[in-house]
Each structure stands twice: as C-alpha cells, then as structure tokens.
Design a protein around this motif. Structure first.
Motif, short mmCIF file in Angstrom:
data_model
loop_
_atom_site.label_atom_id
_atom_site.label_comp_id
_atom_site.label_asym_id
_atom_site.label_seq_id
_atom_site.Cartn_x
_atom_site.Cartn_y
_atom_site.Cartn_z
N GLN A 8 0.83 -1.20 0.00
CA GLN A 8 0.00 0.00 0.00
C GLN A 8 0.87 1.26 0.00
N ALA A 9 1.95 1.25 0.74
CA ALA A 9 2.86 2.39 0.78
C ALA A 9 3.51 2.61 -0.59
N GLN A 10 3.88 1.51 -1.27
CA GLN A 10 4.46 1.62 -2.61
C GLN A 10 3.44 2.18 -3.59
N SER A 11 2.20 1.72 -3.48
CA SER A 11 1.15 2.22 -4.37
C SER A 11 0.92 3.72 -4.15
N ILE A 12 0.90 4.12 -2.91
CA ILE A 12 0.71 5.54 -2.59
C ILE A 12 1.89 6.36 -3.14
N GLU A 13 3.09 5.81 -3.03
CA GLU A 13 4.27 6.50 -3.56
C GLU A 13 4.17 6.66 -5.08
N GLN A 14 3.70 5.62 -5.76
CA GLN A 14 3.52 5.69 -7.22
C GLN A 14 2.46 6.72 -7.59
N ILE A 15 1.40 6.75 -6.82
CA ILE A 15 0.34 7.74 -7.08
C ILE A 15 0.89 9.15 -6.89
N ASN A 16 1.65 9.36 -5.82
CA ASN A 16 2.25 10.68 -5.57
C ASN A 16 3.18 11.08 -6.72
N THR A 17 3.96 10.14 -7.20
CA THR A 17 4.85 10.42 -8.33
C THR A 17 4.04 10.81 -9.57
N ILE A 22 1.92 14.97 -13.32
CA ILE A 22 0.77 15.69 -13.90
C ILE A 22 0.85 17.17 -13.56
N SER A 23 1.21 17.48 -12.34
CA SER A 23 1.34 18.89 -11.93
C SER A 23 2.39 19.61 -12.76
N ALA A 24 3.52 18.95 -13.02
CA ALA A 24 4.58 19.57 -13.83
C ALA A 24 4.08 19.83 -15.25
N VAL A 25 3.34 18.88 -15.82
CA VAL A 25 2.81 19.05 -17.17
C VAL A 25 1.80 20.19 -17.21
N VAL A 26 0.95 20.28 -16.20
CA VAL A 26 -0.04 21.36 -16.13
C VAL A 26 0.65 22.71 -16.05
N GLN A 27 1.70 22.80 -15.24
CA GLN A 27 2.44 24.06 -15.13
C GLN A 27 3.08 24.44 -16.47
N THR A 28 3.66 23.46 -17.15
CA THR A 28 4.26 23.71 -18.46
C THR A 28 3.21 24.17 -19.46
N ASN A 29 2.06 23.49 -19.46
CA ASN A 29 0.98 23.88 -20.37
C ASN A 29 0.48 25.29 -20.07
N SER A 30 0.40 25.63 -18.80
CA SER A 30 -0.04 26.96 -18.40
C SER A 30 0.92 28.03 -18.91
#
Length: 87
Positions: A8-17, A22-30
C-alpha cells in the motif's frame, strides 16, 4: 499485514509520483498558454498596424496604386537610404 502495508505504501508513492508529473505538465501547459496569448496579442497589434499602413494606399479607377506625397523628411530618408545602398 506487514506485506500489505508495504504494498500500500508503494502504491501511494507511485500515485504521488504520478500526481507530481501531472502537476509539472499542467504548469508547463499553463506557461505555454500564457506565451501563446502574449504572442497572439502582439500579432494582433502588428496586424492592426499593418492594416492602418495598407489603408494609406488608395486605388484610382484604373487600379493603379497611389499614395499621399512623401513629406520632406521622408524624402530625405529615402534619398539617404538609396544613396547609401547605391554608391
């Protein structure tokens, strides 16, 4: 329970990554969208200026272009330009 918690901790880490990516792509698109908007405004201003300049020309009934006579300053600038480029 320990193994399940670890997975579960690994899954959460993958989700956070994934969320960080996604946040980096959104900032670039903005940033790209802002640059595009600024470029669009600049092109619009240039098109407006070009439109004003082109509308200075007038067509006579024969279709030949005419334009208002050049000012003495414009004539001097043109003569200086042509004399400098044609020695």
């Amino acid at each position: 329970i320990s193994k399940a918690s670890e997975e579960q901790a690994q899954s959460i880490e993958q989700i956070n990554t994934g969320v960080e990516q996604i946040s980096a792509v959104v900032q670039t698109n903005s940033a790209t969208a802002q640059q595009s908007a600024a470029a669009s405004q600049e092109l619009s201003a240039q098109a407006s200026l070009m439109n004003k300049l082109v509308h200075q020309f007038q067509l006579n009934t024969q279709g030949a272009g005419t334009f208002p006579p050049a000012s003495s300053e414009e004539k001097r600038e043109a003569e200086a330009h042509f004399s400098a480029s044609n020695p």
